[in-house]
Design an enzyme around this catalytic site. Structure first.
Site, PDB file in Angstrom:
ATOM      1  N   SER A  21     -11.941  54.365  38.921  1.00 35.01           N
ATOM      2  CA  SER A  21     -12.743  53.417  39.701  1.00 35.01           C
ATOM      3  C   SER A  21     -12.209  53.427  41.139  1.00 35.01           C
ATOM      4  CB  SER A  21     -12.659  52.013  39.091  1.00 35.01           C
ATOM      5  OG  SER A  21     -11.380  51.457  39.268  1.00 35.01           O
ATOM      6  N   HIS A 130     -13.188  51.324  32.593  1.00 31.34           N
ATOM      7  CA  HIS A 130     -12.084  51.858  31.780  1.00 31.34           C
ATOM      8  C   HIS A 130     -12.330  51.701  30.283  1.00 31.34           C
ATOM      9  CE1 HIS A 130      -9.136  51.309  35.402  1.00 31.34           C
ATOM     10  NE2 HIS A 130      -9.965  52.317  35.559  1.00 31.34           N
ATOM     11  N   GLU A 139      -9.913  44.671  34.099  1.00 33.33           N
ATOM     12  CA  GLU A 139      -8.550  44.455  33.580  1.00 33.33           C
ATOM     13  C   GLU A 139      -8.282  42.974  33.335  1.00 33.33           C
ATOM     14  OE1 GLU A 139      -5.997  46.483  36.443  1.00 33.33           O
ATOM     15  OE2 GLU A 139      -7.484  48.077  36.547  1.00 33.33           O
ATOM     16  N   GLU A 179      -6.316  52.414  29.931  1.00 31.62           N
ATOM     17  CA  GLU A 179      -4.983  52.066  30.456  1.00 31.62           C
ATOM     18  C   GLU A 179      -4.066  51.461  29.399  1.00 31.62           C
ATOM     19  OE1 GLU A 179      -5.426  49.755  34.043  1.00 31.62           O
ATOM     20  OE2 GLU A 179      -5.983  51.549  35.164  1.00 31.62           O
ATOM     21  N   ASP A 211      -8.397  42.211  37.277  1.00 35.70           N
ATOM     22  CA  ASP A 211      -8.996  43.092  38.268  1.00 35.70           C
ATOM     23  C   ASP A 211     -10.471  43.141  37.893  1.00 35.70           C
ATOM     24  OD1 ASP A 211      -9.880  44.961  40.001  1.00 35.70           O
ATOM     25  OD2 ASP A 211      -8.600  46.605  39.305  1.00 35.70           O
ATOM     26  N   GLU A 253      -8.139  40.355  41.514  1.00 36.11           N
ATOM     27  CA  GLU A 253      -8.249  41.564  42.344  1.00 36.11           C
ATOM     28  C   GLU A 253      -9.712  41.993  42.453  1.00 36.11           C
ATOM     29  OE1 GLU A 253      -5.710  44.675  40.844  1.00 36.11           O
ATOM     30  OE2 GLU A 253      -7.033  46.243  41.612  1.00 36.11           O
ATOM     31  N   ASP A 279      -8.059  45.809  46.622  1.00 35.22           N
ATOM     32  CA  ASP A 279      -7.725  47.169  46.144  1.00 35.22           C
ATOM     33  C   ASP A 279      -8.738  48.135  46.745  1.00 35.22           C
ATOM     34  OD1 ASP A 279      -7.129  49.502  44.818  1.00 35.22           O
ATOM     35  OD2 ASP A 279      -7.922  48.861  42.887  1.00 35.22           O
ATOM     36  N   LYS A 304      -1.269  51.641  46.202  1.00 36.48           N
ATOM     37  CA  LYS A 304      -1.322  52.839  45.361  1.00 36.48           C
ATOM     38  C   LYS A 304      -1.099  54.027  46.284  1.00 36.48           C
ATOM     39  CE  LYS A 304      -5.120  51.268  42.316  1.00 36.48           C
ATOM     40  NZ  LYS A 304      -6.605  51.195  42.307  1.00 36.48           N
ATOM     41  N   HIS A 332      -0.270  51.685  39.329  1.00 33.66           N
ATOM     42  CA  HIS A 332      -0.544  53.005  38.760  1.00 33.66           C
ATOM     43  C   HIS A 332      -2.029  53.327  38.964  1.00 33.66           C
ATOM     44  CE1 HIS A 332      -2.302  51.396  34.750  1.00 33.66           C
ATOM     45  NE2 HIS A 332      -2.640  50.645  35.750  1.00 33.66           N
ATOM     46  N   LYS A 355       1.554  46.762  38.569  1.00 33.34           N
ATOM     47  CA  LYS A 355       0.481  46.859  37.581  1.00 33.34           C
ATOM     48  C   LYS A 355       0.571  48.252  36.984  1.00 33.34           C
ATOM     49  CE  LYS A 355      -3.958  47.256  38.749  1.00 33.34           C
ATOM     50  NZ  LYS A 355      -5.371  47.036  39.078  1.00 33.34           N
TER      51      LYS A 355
HETATM   52  C1  2PG Z   1      -7.525  49.789  39.725  1.00 32.66           C
HETATM   53  C2  2PG Z   1      -6.987  51.041  39.084  1.00 32.66           C
HETATM   54  C3  2PG Z   1      -5.706  50.911  38.325  1.00 32.66           C
HETATM   55  P1  2PG Z   1      -8.344  53.217  38.854  1.00 32.66           P
HETATM   56  O1  2PG Z   1      -8.738  49.653  39.928  1.00 32.66           O
HETATM   57  O2  2PG Z   1      -6.758  48.925  40.142  1.00 32.66           O
HETATM   58  O3  2PG Z   1      -5.735  49.932  37.342  1.00 32.66           O
HETATM   59  O4  2PG Z   1      -7.954  51.742  38.367  1.00 32.66           O
HETATM   60  O5  2PG Z   1      -7.084  54.027  38.845  1.00 32.66           O
HETATM   61  O6  2PG Z   1      -9.378  53.706  37.873  1.00 32.66           O
HETATM   62  O7  2PG Z   1      -8.891  53.059  40.239  1.00 32.66           O
HETATM   63 MG    MG Z   2      -8.338  47.732  41.132  1.00 34.13          MG
END
Ligand code: 2PG
Ligand code: MG
Length: 381
Positions: A21, A130, A139, A179, A211, A253, A279, A304, A332, A355
């Site tokens: 995502s 996910h 999440e 995850e 999230d 988030e 994010d 990230k 992650h 996370k």
């Molecule tokens: C998020 C991430 C990690 P992805 O959205 O925060 O949990 O998901 O790596 O799929 O972007």
């Molecule tokens: Mg996110």
């Protein structure tokens, strides 16, 4: 993408994760037409290796600066953020090893941070992209603070308990999402929060986070759709306000889409103690964090490294986050590897949280286990 860097007797490895995502402003993960990484690998073995072996280097920062210049694009689209970050992480490991200091300590010194144990953000129930939208939000997170070894033990206990409760609810084994968290199917939006709140009630120092990953909830009439029901942005904000009031929330988030800075700001203004995290909105990009700061859009930034493509810029994103007076939460990606760099990074910057997924997958547990190991080592000094 896995990179090996050799300097004299020293051999270090780094591997880079991949998100599902993704925010549209992330650095580019270079993939071949068939999804492979042959071009990115050729970039590491070709141009990047030629640069690295062309001279001596005195710091990991110097290598990152040269890598960023070699790529020459604002989003690593020429060489690929996967190629550049793999080398950047390996370089950070190499210089830590050469200096004889733990990786987390080298990161703390590099960015001028006070190292400290982060809260654990464990993705107990996976939804959204996910888990085929079996739950609307991406999440459902159990947050545990305090000493990592104790926090991890609480998390293991709570995760096992949730598994037992879900299994008896559904009378069958519950599948895992991307995850390493359970992915039950509930149409009632509040049901997963009731289950998390029951676990929170059993352990002091714990709380709930989500999230929402709201980019994936957008509909084509300017709002959002959750479990078949449409919400205007204001209605979605009211839904969050209701959840915050009812359940022990710590943070939310990406409550809105990456373009909805104004809605983020409205929710932040009324969220009180609850932290609003960017994010996809901020994508670990110092410039975007600055824009969010001007809009007072959030109170925390998800960090990230592969969203920006180098350790140097990830550190700058943390510095920008702190300058805004906000919390940094390291994360992650949904497609993870067994590299535990993110655990050292979180400890080294003294992150508010990390996370790293649920406990149903080895590559998720390894991040938390690395934090327990770091804590033991740090105590022994
Ligand atoms: C998020 C991430 C990690 P992805 O959205 O925060 O949990 O998901 O790596 O799929 O972007
Ligand atoms: Mg996110």
């Amino acid at each position: 993408m896995e990179v090996t860097l050799i300097a004299g007797e020293m051999v270090v490895h780094a591997s880079v994760p991949s998100g599902k995502s993704t925010g549209s402003h992330e650095a580019l993960e270079l993939r071949d037409a068939d999804g492979g990484m042959e071009t990115a690998i050729a970039n590491v073995e070709g141009e990047i290796a030629a640069l690295i072996t062309s001279r001596e280097w005195s710091s990991a920062d110097e290598i990152d600066t040269a890598l960023i210049a070699l790529d020459g694009t604002p989003n690593k689209s020429r060489l690929g953020a996967n190629a550049v970050l793999g080398v950047s992480i390996a370089a950070q490991r190499l210089f830590a090893e050469a200096a004889g200091v733990p990786l987390w300590k080298a990161i703390a010194e590099r960015g001028g941070f006070s190292a400290a144990a982060p809260r654990l953000y464990l993705n107990f129930m996976n939804g959204g992209e996910h888990a085929d939208f079996r739950l609307p939000f991406q999440e459902y997170i159990f947050v545990v603070g305090g000493k990592t070894s104790e926090a991890y033990a609480i998390a293991q206990d709570a995760f096992a308990k949730l598994g037992t409760v879900l299994k008896s609810n559904f009378n069958t084994e519950i599948p895992m999402g991307d995850e390493g968290g359970y992915s039950p199917k509930f149409d009632d939006i509040e049901k997963p929060f009731e289950m998390l709140a029951a676990l929170v009630a059993e352990h002091s120092g714990t709380s709930i986070a989500i999230d929402a990953a709201a980019n994936a909830l957008r509909n084509d009439i300017g709002g959002y759709t959750l479990t078949g029901k449409d919400y205007t942005p204001d209605e979605l904000r009211a839904l969050y306000a209701g959840l915050i009031k009812k359940f022990p929330f710590h943070s939310i988030e990406d409550p809105f889409a990456e373009t909805a800075m104004g809605d983020f700001a409205k929710l932040t203004a009324e969220a009180g103690e609850v932290i609003i995290v960017g994010d996809d909105l901020t994508v670990t990009n110092p410039e975007r964090i600055k824009t969010a700061r001007e809009a007072k859009a959030i109170t925390a930034v998800l960090i990230k490294p592969n969203q920006i493509g180098s350790v140097k810029e990830a550190i700058e994103a943390v510095q920008m986050t702190r300058a805004a007076g906000w919390a940094a939460i390291c994360s992650h990606r949904s497609g993870e590897t067994d590299d535990t760099f993110i655990a050292d990074f979180a400890y080294g910057i003294g992150a508010h949280g990390i996370k790293a997924g649920g406990l149903g997958q080895k590559e998720r547990r390894e991040k938390y286990e690395r934090l327990v190991e770091i804590e033991k080592g740090a105590e022994a000094v």
